[in-house]
Enzyme design. Sequence first.
Site, PDB file in Angstrom:
ATOM      1  N   HIS A 412       0.811  -1.218   0.000  1.00  0.00           N
ATOM      2  CA  HIS A 412       0.000   0.000   0.000  1.00  0.00           C
ATOM      3  C   HIS A 412       0.850   1.276   0.000  1.00  0.00           C
ATOM      4  O   HIS A 412       0.326   2.369  -0.195  1.00  0.00           O
ATOM      5  CB  HIS A 412      -0.947   0.016   1.206  1.00  0.00           C
ATOM      6  CG  HIS A 412      -2.297   0.582   0.890  1.00  0.00           C
ATOM      7  ND1 HIS A 412      -2.500   1.578  -0.027  1.00  0.00           N
ATOM      8  CD2 HIS A 412      -3.531   0.273   1.371  1.00  0.00           C
ATOM      9  CE1 HIS A 412      -3.777   1.880  -0.098  1.00  0.00           C
ATOM     10  NE2 HIS A 412      -4.433   1.095   0.746  1.00  0.00           N
ATOM     11  N   ASP A 416      -2.141   1.876  -4.872  1.00  0.00           N
ATOM     12  CA  ASP A 416      -3.423   2.252  -4.292  1.00  0.00           C
ATOM     13  C   ASP A 416      -4.459   1.176  -4.564  1.00  0.00           C
ATOM     14  O   ASP A 416      -4.363   0.406  -5.536  1.00  0.00           O
ATOM     15  CB  ASP A 416      -3.905   3.582  -4.875  1.00  0.00           C
ATOM     16  CG  ASP A 416      -2.990   4.738  -4.503  1.00  0.00           C
ATOM     17  OD1 ASP A 416      -2.374   4.672  -3.423  1.00  0.00           O
ATOM     18  OD2 ASP A 416      -2.888   5.690  -5.300  1.00  0.00           O
TER      19      ASP A 416
END
Length: 440
Positions: A412, A416
């Site tokens: 992450h 995204d």
Amino acid sequence: MARFTFKLPDIGEGIAEAEIVGWHVKVGDRVEEDQNIADMMTDKATVEMESPVSGTVVEVAGEVGDQVAIGAMLVVIETEADAADNAPAPAATVEQKLGGADEAEAFEAENPGVEEVAETVSSAAPAPAAAAPSAPQTSPADIAPSAPAVSPAAPVLASPTVRARAKDLGVDLTQVKVSEGDRIRHADLDAYLRYAGGQGYHAPHASRARADEQVKVIGMRRRIAENMAASKRHIPHFTYVDEIDVTALEEMRADLNDNRGGRPKLTMLPFLIVAICRTLPDFPMLNARYDDETGVVTRSGKVHMGIAAQTDAGLTVPVIRDAQDKNVWQLAGEIGRLAEAARTQKLKPDELGNGTITVTSLGPLGGIATTPVINRPEVAIIGPNKIVERPVFRGDDIVRAKLMNLSISCDHRVVDGWDAASYVQAVKKLLETPVLLFAD
């Protein structure tokens, strides 16, 4: 009498030390020239160390799990002939030392490349205990324990996993018939258990509690533990899962296999890799490696596809180089070749590491969904799950369809959630309309 110091030779370019993962001798044992005395593991492979002289072992470097530096003492042997302590030890290379009998059954034929391989170490002396693996599903039906395969005076050759399993079952390996070669395999043990009625063997009662045991985390299992801990510690994972209708793809795959000639049989995996490679140019953030220390993400123009493979010793990830340039037949051939190399522990150093994205699969055990752990420093890993047949609505009609969930775990910090979901949708479009996989 003289003492010969066997120093750990250079067993690979750039290797500074190796881990002791198995001793085949102990202090006081008599060894012969070329006898396997220890198994040493590097970051790349397990290498058998053979004694350059005959004599009696008077000193060993340490215990299983200890690290030994290249050039340091591994074992001291008292010889009858004159020998100097500083006599040069013969060089050993990975190419010369790798190998061993294949102790594992081939994994599900429909899912090669993700599958099991046994850690094989043969020895005249008992090997260190290891966790016992599950038994292969097949065994030669004509092998009965009517006569011992090995003379009481001869050494019993078997891998650590076979020895551990036999010990757990209370089976005397000298009574097990060898079906092929000179080593007892899991299939031989299965055959003994199957046909041992009336021969003095009594299977453990199903409800009997097993004794507690302590298993030292060493070798490949220790490296896996370290890598997985580092991956979870450094990478904030998230996983996205979507359902894909692979009915048309499965029909195409069956047709291609019926007309494949001498080419390798196609599984789902080559088609998935083609779909991954075709969609990655639009999602370069996924085909990347993240250097934590420098804070730099390197987006790769080529796809070096890691194929997570489960072995008896633990997880390994051989890599298909330049996967974007290969068609489904070539990918199937590479998957099969790497799977065989993994089974026989003959993967080359350049076939391990430096991947850019990884696929992992549990094959027929795939379950509903997986949350795979990223192969650090990569930033994404993709996991196909089991194909199931279910009724689905198509307009006003209910039809039978073959469905498969596809999981993707991402870092992450650089990927995204929107990007991951969009990417899986792009892969889904290709797999649900498989003719697009072959379109220019």
